[in-house]
Scaffold this motif. Structure first.
Motif, PDB file in Angstrom:
ATOM      1  N   THR A 341       0.852  -1.198   0.000  1.00 41.84           N
ATOM      2  CA  THR A 341       0.000   0.000   0.000  1.00 41.84           C
ATOM      3  C   THR A 341       0.885   1.244   0.000  1.00 41.84           C
ATOM      4  O   THR A 341       1.626   1.482   0.941  1.00 41.84           O
ATOM      5  CB  THR A 341      -0.896   0.013   1.249  1.00 41.84           C
ATOM      6  N   PRO A 342       0.852   2.027  -1.101  1.00 41.78           N
ATOM      7  CA  PRO A 342       1.728   3.195  -1.168  1.00 41.78           C
ATOM      8  C   PRO A 342       1.184   4.359  -0.346  1.00 41.78           C
ATOM      9  O   PRO A 342      -0.026   4.522  -0.212  1.00 41.78           O
ATOM     10  CB  PRO A 342       1.726   3.540  -2.660  1.00 41.78           C
ATOM     11  N   LYS A 343       2.107   5.157   0.179  1.00 41.40           N
ATOM     12  CA  LYS A 343       1.711   6.337   0.942  1.00 41.40           C
ATOM     13  C   LYS A 343       1.207   7.407  -0.025  1.00 41.40           C
ATOM     14  O   LYS A 343       1.902   7.795  -0.967  1.00 41.40           O
ATOM     15  CB  LYS A 343       2.916   6.850   1.725  1.00 41.40           C
ATOM     16  N   LYS A 344       0.006   7.888   0.226  1.00 39.57           N
ATOM     17  CA  LYS A 344      -0.596   8.905  -0.655  1.00 39.57           C
ATOM     18  C   LYS A 344      -0.291  10.301  -0.136  1.00 39.57           C
ATOM     19  O   LYS A 344      -0.118  10.499   1.061  1.00 39.57           O
ATOM     20  CB  LYS A 344      -2.113   8.728  -0.688  1.00 39.57           C
ATOM     21  N   GLY A 345      -0.284  11.265  -1.034  1.00 41.13           N
ATOM     22  CA  GLY A 345      -0.269  12.663  -0.622  1.00 41.13           C
ATOM     23  C   GLY A 345       1.103  13.269  -0.391  1.00 41.13           C
ATOM     24  O   GLY A 345       1.196  14.438  -0.027  1.00 41.13           O
ATOM     25  N   GLY A 346       2.170  12.482  -0.589  1.00 36.67           N
ATOM     26  CA  GLY A 346       3.516  13.039  -0.396  1.00 36.67           C
ATOM     27  C   GLY A 346       3.789  14.174  -1.374  1.00 36.67           C
ATOM     28  O   GLY A 346       3.446  14.078  -2.550  1.00 36.67           O
ATOM     29  N   THR A 347       4.400  15.238  -0.898  1.00 33.67           N
ATOM     30  CA  THR A 347       4.603  16.412  -1.758  1.00 33.67           C
ATOM     31  C   THR A 347       5.749  16.178  -2.749  1.00 33.67           C
ATOM     32  O   THR A 347       6.709  15.469  -2.462  1.00 33.67           O
ATOM     33  CB  THR A 347       4.924  17.665  -0.919  1.00 33.67           C
ATOM     34  N   ILE A 348       5.605  16.808  -3.919  1.00 36.63           N
ATOM     35  CA  ILE A 348       6.574  16.658  -5.008  1.00 36.63           C
ATOM     36  C   ILE A 348       6.970  18.047  -5.478  1.00 36.63           C
ATOM     37  O   ILE A 348       6.112  18.888  -5.736  1.00 36.63           O
ATOM     38  CB  ILE A 348       5.950  15.887  -6.184  1.00 36.63           C
ATOM     39  N   ALA A 376       1.810  12.889  -4.502  1.00 37.84           N
ATOM     40  CA  ALA A 376       1.786  11.492  -4.937  1.00 37.84           C
ATOM     41  C   ALA A 376       0.372  10.948  -4.823  1.00 37.84           C
ATOM     42  O   ALA A 376      -0.349  11.247  -3.870  1.00 37.84           O
ATOM     43  CB  ALA A 376       2.736  10.669  -4.077  1.00 37.84           C
ATOM     44  N   ASN A 377      -0.009  10.139  -5.814  1.00 42.97           N
ATOM     45  CA  ASN A 377      -1.362   9.582  -5.813  1.00 42.97           C
ATOM     46  C   ASN A 377      -1.341   8.207  -6.490  1.00 42.97           C
ATOM     47  O   ASN A 377      -2.092   7.936  -7.410  1.00 42.97           O
ATOM     48  CB  ASN A 377      -2.303  10.535  -6.559  1.00 42.97           C
ATOM     49  N   GLY A 378      -0.428   7.352  -6.004  1.00 43.98           N
ATOM     50  CA  GLY A 378      -0.320   6.036  -6.619  1.00 43.98           C
ATOM     51  C   GLY A 378       0.961   5.376  -6.169  1.00 43.98           C
ATOM     52  O   GLY A 378       1.719   5.966  -5.369  1.00 43.98           O
ATOM     53  N   GLY A 379       1.210   4.159  -6.644  1.00 40.73           N
ATOM     54  CA  GLY A 379       2.420   3.420  -6.267  1.00 40.73           C
ATOM     55  C   GLY A 379       3.620   3.958  -7.014  1.00 40.73           C
ATOM     56  O   GLY A 379       4.569   4.491  -6.440  1.00 40.73           O
ATOM     57  N   ARG A 380       3.560   3.840  -8.347  1.00 35.39           N
ATOM     58  CA  ARG A 380       4.611   4.439  -9.163  1.00 35.39           C
ATOM     59  C   ARG A 380       4.188   5.876  -9.440  1.00 35.39           C
ATOM     60  O   ARG A 380       3.104   6.123  -9.967  1.00 35.39           O
ATOM     61  CB  ARG A 380       4.792   3.623 -10.442  1.00 35.39           C
ATOM     62  N   VAL A 381       5.018   6.829  -9.087  1.00 32.55           N
ATOM     63  CA  VAL A 381       4.592   8.230  -9.050  1.00 32.55           C
ATOM     64  C   VAL A 381       5.172   9.038 -10.212  1.00 32.55           C
ATOM     65  O   VAL A 381       4.451   9.766 -10.893  1.00 32.55           O
ATOM     66  CB  VAL A 381       4.972   8.856  -7.684  1.00 32.55           C
TER      67      VAL A 381
END
Ligand code: AMP
Ligand code: GLY
Length: 436
Positions: A341-348, A376-381
């Motif tokens: 489960t990937p972490k969502k919402g990480g800033t880019i 981020a909004n997925g596994g591979r970002v």
């Protein structure tokens, strides 16, 4: 020509980027698209399982070509519905997409057309599968028949592991995909991806790539959708490519046409380069992701011309596609937790800096916050993609760009292309010795 591009990952961002370079493009629409694609396309929220809604959208916007990125809508027959309504589609029919949608279908086709592939047995019940297992030595490969997002393959090192995998599949561990399994002989060799465009009659080679499927450096950890790729795959020499074309791709296209299921679109062959020559591991009925990103980075021919000729059965009249002699490499930046489960919402941040020296950052799983910030909004970002005259140069450029991306919740493999770079260095020192 107005084009509708279906999908919303890095593959589709790369396709959108390339389509947008064509003077033939009128307006580009994408569904669902992503923030990167939005730079070139108007995004639409379309339910791709609602074929009537997709057709109505195409009618209202005078769409001249629909480009289908992912496999699910193809296996679901969206291309048939659109063609039935008179639209040009890049992507195979439901019947032809069985090449990806059913591993057993493809294995049986290989038998009928004498195509080199691993020995196999199809089994529709746990009892049949367990009985068939006795005919294989370990390691042995157990595959769920249907679409399982790249996760339906178990390489069992022991009979007990194989039995456990069979039990898991028939217990519904892979959903509907595991209602039937394929048991396969384990093939040894190096893998390469080979792409061909075909309209059902004409076949046009469309480049090669090598993916890196495991999540960790040194090919460790669980399988993923792909953590990075480079193109071309030098292990697939021109001689091996010619062999794969004549022994695998051409007989497949011919058999599909002869059997009333002509294949139109891109045919992606996963090959094992064994001591006996290339053998087919699997087919996909769409571009690879992230392999598409490196192909698009090297492609010099107009993509609208290519895809519309393919859709309209005009490939024979087209000049063969041209690719840069450069190597392209893409490094996948994934969100912490992937492929779980990937972490969502990480800033880019830092994408403009990353692209300052010619690299391209394709969006694979991103979204815009209400305040407009990219997250981020997925596994591979992100797919950070660069070119260079050698794998080493492409690698250096890609990782220089990666290091300018500010994505604290992200991670990437650090060894994409490593095996080929080692061979490159060996070749160069060999040449040096020969000259000296
Ligand atoms: P697939 O989803 O069929 O591409 O399988 C996923 C991965 O499993 C492939 O990329 C290979 O690394 C491996 N694999 C699949 N089938 C075989 C086989 N028969 N022998 C060895 N490795 C295999
Ligand atoms: N990168 C592997 C795939 O697209 O199936």
């Amino acid at each position: 020509m107005n084009i509708l591009l279906l999908g919303g990952g890095g593959r589709e961002h790369a396709l959108a980027w390339k389509l947008a370079q064509s003077p033939r493009l009128g307006k580009l629409y994408a569904a669902p698209g992503n923030p990167g694609i939005a730079e070139y396309a108007e995004l639409a929220a379309l339910d791709l399982t609602d074929h009537a809604a997709v057709i109505a959208f195409c009618e209202a916007r005078d769409i001249g070509l629909v480009v289908v990125g992912p496999e699910a809508p193809l296996v679901d027959g969206l291309a048939d519905s659109l063609r039935g309504a008179g639209f040009s589609v890049f992507g195979p029919s439901k019947a032809a997409a069985q090449l990806e949608g059913s591993k057993g279908f493809t294995k049986d086709l290989c038998t009928r057309a004498n195509i080199p592939t691993a020995g196999y047995v199809r089994a529709g019940s746990r009892e049949d599968a367990l009985a068939a297992l006795a005919r294989f030595s370990v390691p042995v490969v157990i595959k769920a028949d249907g679409l399982a997002a790249g996760k339906g393959v178990v390489i069992a090192e022991s009979v007990a592991d194989a039995e456990a995998a069979i039990a898991d599949m028939f217990d519904g561990g892979f959903g509907e995909a595991g209602a039937e399994v394929v048991i396969e002989e384990f093939l040894e060799g190096e893998e390469a991806s080979f792409f061909a465009l075909t309209d059902g009659a004409t076949i046009v080679p469309f480049g090669s790539a090598q993916d890196h499927k495991r999540v960790g450096d040194g090919d460790t950890g669980p399988n993923t959708g792909g953590m990075g790729a480079y193109s071309p795959a030098r292990v697939l020499t021109p001689a091996l490519e010619a062999q794969a074309l004549t022994e695998i791709i051409a007989p497949t296209v011919k058999a599909m046409a002869d059997e009333g299921m002509p294949y139109s679109g891109v045919l992606y062959a996963g090959l094992m380069l064994t001591k006996q020559g290339p053998k087919l591991i699997e087919y996909n009925c769409r571009f690879g992701d992230p392999e598409c990103q490196v192909l698009m980075m090297r492609l010099e021919t107009d993509l609208v011309d290519l895809l519309s000729a393919c859709a309209d059965s005009r490939l024979a009249a087209l000049e063969p596609p041209r690719f840069s002699a450069d190597v392209a490499m893409t490094v996948v930046m994934a969100a912490a937790g992937y492929p779980g489960t990937p972490k969502k919402g990480g800033t880019i941040d830092g994408l403009a800096q990353a692209e300052a020296d010619g690299a391209r950052v394709f969006h694979a799983g991103t979204a815009l916050n209400p305040d407009g910030a990219l997250v981020a909004n997925g596994g591979r970002v992100l797919n950070v993609t660069a070119r260079g005259p050698s794998v080493r140069a492409a690698r250096d450029a890609a990782y220089a760009a990666v290091d300018r991306v500010v994505f604290p919740d992200g991670f990437c493999r650090r060894d994409i292309g490593g095996k080929e770079i080692a061979r490159e260095i060996e070749r160069q020192s060999g040449e040096g010795n020969a000259q000296g």
